[in-house]
Write an enzyme that holds these catalytic residues in place. Sequence first.
Site, PDB file in Angstrom:
ATOM      1  CG  ASP A  39      -2.091   0.913   1.124  1.00 44.07           C
ATOM      2  OD1 ASP A  39      -3.223   0.427   1.246  1.00 44.07           O
ATOM      3  OD2 ASP A  39      -1.890   2.145   0.915  1.00 44.07           O
ATOM      4  N   GLY A  44      -4.901   5.115   1.973  1.00 44.54           N
ATOM      5  CA  GLY A  44      -4.904   4.156   3.093  1.00 44.54           C
ATOM      6  C   GLY A  44      -4.152   4.753   4.275  1.00 44.54           C
ATOM      7  CG  LEU A  84      -8.672  -4.905  -2.269  1.00 44.18           C
ATOM      8  CD1 LEU A  84      -8.899  -4.812  -0.773  1.00 44.18           C
ATOM      9  CD2 LEU A  84      -9.980  -5.240  -2.973  1.00 44.18           C
ATOM     10  CE1 TYR A 157     -11.733   4.746  -9.233  1.00 44.09           C
ATOM     11  CE2 TYR A 157     -14.107   4.394  -9.212  1.00 44.09           C
ATOM     12  CZ  TYR A 157     -12.853   4.113  -8.712  1.00 44.09           C
ATOM     13  OH  TYR A 157     -12.703   3.186  -7.725  1.00 44.09           O
ATOM     14  CE  LYS A 161     -11.100  -0.363 -10.387  1.00 44.84           C
ATOM     15  NZ  LYS A 161      -9.803  -0.821  -9.827  1.00 44.84           N
TER      16      LYS A 161
END
Length: 330
Positions: A39, A44, A84, A157, A161
């Site tokens: 990460d 995060g 993720l 976005y 994706k």
Amino acid sequence: MERLRIRRYDYLVTGGAGFIGSHLCEELLRRGSSVLVLDDLSTGNLANLEGCVDSSEFSYVVGSVLDESLVSEAVDLCGRVIHLAAAVGVRNIIDRPVETIEANVTGTENVLKAAGKKDKTTFVASTSEVYGKSEAVPFKEDGDIVLGATSRSRWSYACSKAVDEFLAQAYWKDKGLPVVVGRLFNTVGPRQSGRYGMVLPRFVSQALDSQPITVYGDGLQTRCFSLVEEVVDCILELLHCPNAVGRVVNIGSVQEVTIMELARTVKERSGSSSKISLVPYEEAYPTDFEDMRRRMPDVSLLLKLVGRAPQAGLEEIVDAVIGWARQTRE
Ligand code: UDP
């Protein structure tokens, strides 16, 4: 800093220090698996991993999925990959369009390339944003996607994706990589930050601060909210479901609520004195913004594959978020 602790792990979780990632890591450890997190801490937060860091079966490296050699090393050490890491939050995406596209496209390409070389079973997180402005509610995975003009940042976005989804399916078709894509609908729960625009944590902190609860537009737009723990269970089930390989699968609840109803529920369940105020879209977002009117998944494929879908009710969800927010304020 040591780049990686050299040992084998059952899972690599990219974006593991994020809201969904941290819940996923906790669940994996609870199930007796070992976990490596990659990460870059852009959205995060290491504090999210408080429940994981004391485990000898857990390790993390601060680094980016854009670092191809790091991704490759990390993938090599792990049995399965859960990808993720991505740009999150509508607000964030509009404010940082270059980072959004790079993280989503190049990051996923790096992960799939590394997983493809070693044939590691992979889960790629996608989003209900890919349905765009489609009005074919409830959304089915094989339905058309309807995106707006490229001059409007929001669609970058969805489009990036969608490229991830094409890429994942291409890796399955061309190279036989066992990969499954989950299209996550609005996922909420403890640890979700309101900083990137997400509605529920924003409403809850406004309610607890006795500030106006800001409902954008007329408040009649709808979303289906899922509790993160249930979403995590679905991700893990899909990753172990042979029939899910090569597929794109909706993960979400079918309980459709208006944003006004959400605001009222937050106010009521928190006992807040906040008023609910309607904020025109032009004041809430930059001028090129387009909101989705309805967003609801068809979960028949998810039910067929894993026999479950998120089903926590609105009050249960709102109570969980209020309870967590109160606790972290103490
Ligand atoms: N929203 C709102 N007030 C806020 C933040 C968001 O009314 O303070 C609305 C937003 O315009 C959208 C819905 O809540 O209609 C869900 O927004 P979010 O950014 O959480 O998710 P998404 O739009 O990606 O589904």
